[in-house]
Every structure is written in structure tokens, then in C-alpha cells.
Scaffold this active site. Structure first.
Site, mmCIF file in Angstrom:
data_model
loop_
_atom_site.group_PDB
_atom_site.id
_atom_site.type_symbol
_atom_site.label_atom_id
_atom_site.label_comp_id
_atom_site.label_asym_id
_atom_site.label_seq_id
_atom_site.Cartn_x
_atom_site.Cartn_y
_atom_site.Cartn_z
ATOM 1 N N GLY A 163 24.216 90.658 -27.566
ATOM 2 C CA GLY A 163 22.824 91.050 -27.783
ATOM 3 C C GLY A 163 21.921 89.835 -27.883
ATOM 4 N N PRO A 195 19.249 91.257 -32.908
ATOM 5 C CG PRO A 195 18.799 90.208 -30.878
ATOM 6 C CD PRO A 195 18.157 91.004 -31.975
ATOM 7 C CE LYS A 207 28.879 90.123 -29.015
ATOM 8 N NZ LYS A 207 28.286 90.981 -30.051
ATOM 9 C CG HIS A 262 30.028 86.288 -29.538
ATOM 10 N ND1 HIS A 262 29.108 85.906 -28.583
ATOM 11 C CD2 HIS A 262 29.308 86.544 -30.664
ATOM 12 C CE1 HIS A 262 27.890 85.930 -29.098
ATOM 13 N NE2 HIS A 262 27.981 86.315 -30.364
ATOM 14 C CG HIS A 263 34.681 87.726 -32.931
ATOM 15 N ND1 HIS A 263 35.142 89.008 -32.806
ATOM 16 C CD2 HIS A 263 33.398 87.843 -33.370
ATOM 17 C CE1 HIS A 263 34.203 89.874 -33.164
ATOM 18 N NE2 HIS A 263 33.123 89.178 -33.507
HETATM 19 P P1 NAD Z 1 33.734 95.484 -37.158
HETATM 20 O O1 NAD Z 1 34.486 96.220 -36.102
HETATM 21 O O2 NAD Z 1 34.464 94.526 -38.024
HETATM 22 O O3 NAD Z 1 33.007 96.536 -38.115
HETATM 23 C C1 NAD Z 1 32.397 97.703 -37.673
HETATM 24 C C2 NAD Z 1 32.620 98.757 -38.746
HETATM 25 O O4 NAD Z 1 31.839 99.903 -38.422
HETATM 26 C C3 NAD Z 1 34.085 99.223 -38.843
HETATM 27 O O5 NAD Z 1 34.549 99.068 -40.174
HETATM 28 C C4 NAD Z 1 34.025 100.680 -38.422
HETATM 29 O O6 NAD Z 1 34.966 101.488 -39.135
HETATM 30 C C5 NAD Z 1 32.601 101.034 -38.799
HETATM 31 N N1 NAD Z 1 32.088 102.207 -38.099
HETATM 32 C C6 NAD Z 1 32.354 102.631 -36.836
HETATM 33 N N2 NAD Z 1 31.681 103.765 -36.589
HETATM 34 C C7 NAD Z 1 30.976 104.055 -37.713
HETATM 35 C C8 NAD Z 1 30.085 105.095 -38.067
HETATM 36 N N3 NAD Z 1 29.784 106.085 -37.216
HETATM 37 N N4 NAD Z 1 29.537 105.081 -39.298
HETATM 38 C C9 NAD Z 1 29.818 104.093 -40.167
HETATM 39 N N5 NAD Z 1 30.672 103.078 -39.900
HETATM 40 C C10 NAD Z 1 31.229 103.060 -38.672
HETATM 41 O O7 NAD Z 1 32.512 94.757 -36.401
HETATM 42 P P2 NAD Z 1 31.638 93.521 -36.917
HETATM 43 O O8 NAD Z 1 32.238 92.259 -36.462
HETATM 44 O O9 NAD Z 1 31.330 93.713 -38.369
HETATM 45 O O10 NAD Z 1 30.309 93.732 -36.049
HETATM 46 C C11 NAD Z 1 29.544 94.911 -36.176
HETATM 47 C C12 NAD Z 1 28.336 94.836 -35.252
HETATM 48 O O11 NAD Z 1 27.460 93.794 -35.690
HETATM 49 C C13 NAD Z 1 28.671 94.503 -33.793
HETATM 50 O O12 NAD Z 1 27.825 95.257 -32.947
HETATM 51 C C14 NAD Z 1 28.335 93.019 -33.684
HETATM 52 O O13 NAD Z 1 27.990 92.629 -32.371
HETATM 53 C C15 NAD Z 1 27.134 92.956 -34.599
HETATM 54 N N6 NAD Z 1 26.795 91.640 -35.155
HETATM 55 C C16 NAD Z 1 25.480 91.374 -35.280
HETATM 56 C C17 NAD Z 1 25.067 90.203 -35.874
HETATM 57 C C18 NAD Z 1 23.582 89.958 -36.065
HETATM 58 O O14 NAD Z 1 23.208 88.904 -36.602
HETATM 59 N N7 NAD Z 1 22.737 90.897 -35.668
HETATM 60 C C19 NAD Z 1 26.007 89.270 -36.312
HETATM 61 C C20 NAD Z 1 27.362 89.568 -36.156
HETATM 62 C C21 NAD Z 1 27.747 90.773 -35.595
#
Ligand code: NAD
Length: 260
Positions: free
Chosen positions: A162, A123, A156, A152-153
């Protein structure tokens, strides 16, 4: 060279991961998947001329490109499907997407146990956040009463985060007794997660922040972590890409692989 595919490559995290992978000499970016940006130049999207790939929409492209590791930063609904695809195609999976349901996690654990590739679901990849969770688990042995405030922003999708759910799980594993008003009905008291109140703040300008506040007679202890920039997650993601092949089955939480 480890061949890496990034799923969600056009998103905020995906673009950062593509740049981070391109900067490493032992990693090769072989596929960028994101139906929302299909046909676009990754070089333009990520602002990195080293990225000569076009973004593709189909997961099959990463198998065709011979990817050995998939990195997924997408949405809860797709991360589950993507992880299953990776396991079915003997591709190791590093999943940063949050909000995967408990039922889906159970199914992924079952599938990963029988697969020839491994799965990490983390997460939070920021080392400071991993330490915050571990320190909170330690503190809970002496301060069983605590609450979590995660910030968070405003774009989200999931709440609570998570990271806060994983922190609550780790605290609940280690503390004896204690609660933060579990069972109260007031909506202003946050969500009860395993007896720990979690408060979610969503505001423009924020990235990812969390405070764990412990209280006992006459004192309080606050453990706080701030990610000011998505670059904070990249050392953890790169570490996971290099090490996922060495840890069989499914792992939840990067802290399990670190000697903390
Ligand atoms: P975002 O909305 O900017 O990017 C998500 C991307 O996924 C979009 O470009 C979208 O088009 C694409 N997408 C949607 N469905 C898809 C599919 N079936 N196949 C391929 N691509 C698909 O979101 P973000 O800010 O980049 O965050 C993404 C995820 O990462 C969120 O769940 C967020 O909570 C998580 N996150 C985790 C961490 C960590 O350290 N684990 C850090 C930051 C964000």
C-alpha cells in the site's frame, strides 16, 4: 479518555497497537476483536498484564463497549467491512490495513461523507515513511524518472505494498512527464503503477522497507525508509486515534493531517 477498540488484535500489528494504547493515559482500550483468537486473554497474547480484556470475535462487541475509535489492522477483505460497520455505528475508524480495492475505497468515501464519524486510511503510519513519500513527491518535480523498490516480510498478503501504491500516486500527481518504462511487457521490470515501475521483494527477516530511486543525466537520487520494528508505526497510530475526530469524511494518507 478516548475509548478505543482494536480489530485484528491478535495479529502482529494488532498486539503492538494494544500495547501502545494501554501505555497512553488519555486512551482506554475497551474491546479487542479478532475471530482468529476469540476467547483468548489479550494480556497473554500481547504480553502485557495491563490488558485485562478477552479477545472477542464479533464487531458488535466494540459498539457494545462504547468504543469511540476503531483501529483496524486485519486483512483487505475484512477492513472494508469493518470500516463500514464503524461508520454505521458512529465510531471513528483508523485503518492501517493495506490492499483495500479502489472500488471499495470509493464506496467508503461516499459512506464517510454522509456519516457522523470519520475515517482515516493510512498505508503507512511510520513518520519516516510518511516523510519519504512527501520527499519523493517533491523530488519528482525535478526528477520525473523514477522506480520504486518495496521490501517486506514474506507473510505479507498484498503486493505491491500500500505504501508503494500511495507513493506512486503522490509522485504521479506532482511530476510532469517522465516514466520508468511504462508499457514494457517484461515481467522482470516490475508492475506499472501510473507509469512508475514498482518492484516487490518478500523475504523473511524484513519488516517494511522502501526505496524510491530517481535518475537523470549523470546522477541518481535515492530516498529510502526502513521500519526495523513494528514500534515504528505506533506514534502515527496514536496520533491518528487522537485526531481522527477532527477530520470530517474520509482521509487517505496521514501526511494530509501534518503540516509538511
Ligand atoms: P497479521 O496476519 O499478523 O494480523 C492480521 C489479524 O487480523 C490476524 O490476527 C487475523 O486473525 C485478524 N483478522 C482477520 N480477519 C479478521 C476479521 N474479519 N475481523 C477481525 N480480525 C480479523 O497481519 P499484520 O502483519 O498485523 O498486518 C495487518 C495489516 O496491516 C496488513 O494489511 C498489513 O499490510 C498492514 N500494515 C499496515 C501498516 C501501516 O503502517 N499502515 C504497517 C504494517 C502492516
Amino acid at each position: 479518555m478516548i475509548k478505543v477498540s482494536v480489530v485484528g488484535a491478535g495479529g502482529r500489528m494488532g498486539r503492538e497497537v494494544c500495547r501502545a494504547v494501554l501505555a497512553e493515559h488519555d486512551l482506554e482500550l475497551v474491546a479487542a476483536i479478532d475471530p482468529g483468537f476469540s476467547g483468548r486473554s489479550l494480556g497473554e497474547l500481547a504480553g502485557d498484564p495491563r490488558a485485562r480484556l478477552m479477545v472477542q470475535s464479533d464487531l458488535g462487541a466494540m459498539a457494545a463497549a462504547g468504543a469511540q475509535v476503531m483501529v483496524d489492522f486485519t486483512q483487505p477483505a475484512s477492513a472494508y467491512v469493518d470500516a463500514l460497520f464503524a461508520l454505521e455505528h458512529s465510531i471513528h475508524a483508523v485503518v492501517g490495513t493495506t490492499g483495500i480495492s479502489p472500488g471499495e475505497l470509493e464506496e467508503l468515501e461516499r459512506r464517510a461523507a454522509d456519516a457522523s464519524s470519520n475515517l482515516l486510511i493510512a498505508p503507512n503510519f511510520a513518520m519516516g515513511a510518511v516523510l519519504m513519500m512527501v520527499f519523493a513527491r517533491q523530488a519528482a518535480r525535478y526528477f520525473p524518472d523514477c522506480e520504486i523498490i518495496e521490501l517486506h516480510h514474506d507473510r505479507k498478503l498484498d503486493a505491491p505494498s500500500g505504501t508503494s501504491l500511495r507513493t506512486a500516486e503522490m509522485i504521479a500527481e506532482s511530476r510532469k512527464g517522465g516514466s520508468s518504462g511504462a508499457g514494457e511487457q517484461s515481467s522482470s521490470r516490475g508492475l506499472d503503477v501510473q507509469g512508475i515501475r514498482v518492484h516487490s521483494v518478500r523475504l523473511p527477516g524484513l519488516i517494511a522497507h522502501q526505496e524510491v530511486v530517481f535518475g537523470s543525466a549523470g546522477q541518481a537520487l535515492t530516498i529510502r525508509h526502513d521500519s526495523y520494528d513494528r514500534s515504528s508505526f505506533m506514534p502515527g497510530v496514536i496520533y491518528a486515534v487522537r485526531n481522527v475526530g477532527a477530520h470530517a469524511g474520509m482521509t487517505v494518507g496521514l501526511e494530509k493531517w501534518l503540516s509538511l
